[in-house]
Write a protein that holds these residues in place. Structure first.
Motif, PDB file in Angstrom:
ATOM      1  N   UNK A 109      58.248 -22.525  35.252  1.00 34.56           N
ATOM      2  CA  UNK A 109      58.198 -22.723  33.808  1.00 34.56           C
ATOM      3  C   UNK A 109      57.088 -23.732  33.521  1.00 34.56           C
ATOM      4  N   UNK A 110      56.366 -23.515  32.432  1.00 36.60           N
ATOM      5  CA  UNK A 110      55.185 -24.334  32.131  1.00 36.60           C
ATOM      6  C   UNK A 110      55.500 -25.823  32.207  1.00 36.60           C
ATOM      7  N   UNK A 111      54.697 -26.530  33.010  1.00 35.66           N
ATOM      8  CA  UNK A 111      54.848 -27.976  33.119  1.00 35.66           C
ATOM      9  C   UNK A 111      55.932 -28.426  34.074  1.00 35.66           C
ATOM     10  N   UNK A 112      56.601 -27.471  34.725  1.00 36.11           N
ATOM     11  CA  UNK A 112      57.691 -27.832  35.630  1.00 36.11           C
ATOM     12  C   UNK A 112      57.350 -27.432  37.064  1.00 36.11           C
ATOM     13  N   UNK A 113      58.280 -27.707  37.964  1.00 36.20           N
ATOM     14  CA  UNK A 113      58.007 -27.404  39.365  1.00 36.20           C
ATOM     15  C   UNK A 113      58.246 -25.934  39.664  1.00 36.20           C
ATOM     16  N   UNK A 147      65.175  -9.332  29.081  1.00 34.84           N
ATOM     17  CA  UNK A 147      64.515 -10.633  29.097  1.00 34.84           C
ATOM     18  C   UNK A 147      65.028 -11.562  27.995  1.00 34.84           C
ATOM     19  N   UNK A 148      65.019 -12.849  28.324  1.00 32.44           N
ATOM     20  CA  UNK A 148      65.392 -13.904  27.390  1.00 32.44           C
ATOM     21  C   UNK A 148      64.187 -14.807  27.167  1.00 32.44           C
ATOM     22  N   UNK A 149      64.232 -15.569  26.100  1.00 30.30           N
ATOM     23  CA  UNK A 149      63.126 -16.486  25.822  1.00 30.30           C
ATOM     24  C   UNK A 149      62.877 -17.420  26.999  1.00 30.30           C
ATOM     25  N   UNK A 150      63.949 -17.869  27.629  1.00 28.95           N
ATOM     26  CA  UNK A 150      63.819 -18.828  28.726  1.00 28.95           C
ATOM     27  C   UNK A 150      63.290 -18.213  30.019  1.00 28.95           C
ATOM     28  N   UNK A 151      63.072 -16.895  30.030  1.00 25.20           N
ATOM     29  CA  UNK A 151      62.442 -16.261  31.184  1.00 25.20           C
ATOM     30  C   UNK A 151      60.925 -16.406  31.143  1.00 25.20           C
ATOM     31  N   UNK A 152      60.396 -16.909  30.051  1.00 20.85           N
ATOM     32  CA  UNK A 152      58.952 -17.141  29.963  1.00 20.85           C
ATOM     33  C   UNK A 152      58.539 -18.144  31.024  1.00 20.85           C
TER      34      UNK A 152
END
Lengths: 115, 114
Positions: B38-42, B82-87
């Motif tokens: 996920x953007x900005x994460x590990x 798909x869910x938003x959090x799958x981005x």
């Protein structure tokens, strides 16, 4: 479960200088592998260096070297003669010795090399 | 030099739609993996695959995810609804049986769920 901790979210170094990125990990295993991956803005994951826990000698790859302290569970990355192309996110990762084992990553350190 | 390839490089989809992310591992490799970031994460492990079955999966890899090696070259990750959090950025990796079982990563597929 293994955990990997990188306590430096961001670091900056001047070109040609040396910088050290820190990583600690937690495991009950006696043998395992440790890695540093570089992720430039393209977001490709590039292996920088690896260390086998049963080897006492610290790994070296050109300008990159590690300081592996098994008892302290510490695995730092030293970049010598820093270059602008070293600007990237750097992730420390752990893997046990199982043949299909996953990589467990730390949260990363963003390194900026400046002129 | 052999490399892992992934298609597409960027996928945009609507929430609730199914997506299939494709990977071509290095040809003589036997172990295959999916990770996501996920953007900005590990980078987080999703699943490993060996001998046509899942070796290990994480808590993230729930029933909406599946993997398949439909032929001798492709390795796919399917997200059913798909869910938003799958981005996220999804990375495929493969490993052989030598060289510390080093995992070679593909360039990633950026998935955007709207």
């Amino acid at each position: 479960a293994q955990t990997v901790t990188q306590s430096q979210p961001e670091m900056s170094v001047q070109e040609a200088e040396t910088v050290t990125l820190s990583c600690t990990y937690d495991t009950s295993e006696s043998n395992y592998y440790l890695f540093w991956y570089k992720q430039p803005p393209s977001r490709q994951m590039i292996l920088v260096i690896r260390q086998e826990a049963y080897k006492q000698q610290n790994a070296t790859e050109n300008r990159f070297s590690v300081n592996f302290q098994k008892a302290a569970k510490s695995f730092s990355l030293k970049i010598s003669d820093s270059q602008l192309g070293d600007t990237a996110m750097y992730f420390c990762a752990f893997r046990d010795t199982g043949t299909a084992s996953k990589l467990t990553f730390g949260t990363g350190t963003r390194l900026q090399v400046t002129l | 030099e052999p490399e892992v390839t992934q298609t597409p490089s960027h996928q945009v989809t609507q929430m609730g739609q199914e997506v299939i992310l494709r990977c071509v591992p290095i040809s003589n490799h036997l172990y295959f993996y999916w990770y996501r970031q996920i953007l900005g994460q590990k980078v987080e492990f999703l699943v490993s695959f060996y001998n046509n079955e899942i070796s290990e999966k994480s808590e993230i890899f729930d029933d909406q995810f599946s993997v398949e090696r439909p032929d001798g070259s492709n390795f796919t990750l399917k997200i059913r609804s798909t869910k938003l959090e799958d981005s996220a950025m999804y990375f495929c990796a493969s490993a052989g049986t030598f060289s510390y079982n080093e995992q070679f990563f593909g360039p990633g597929t950026r998935l955007t769920v709207l």
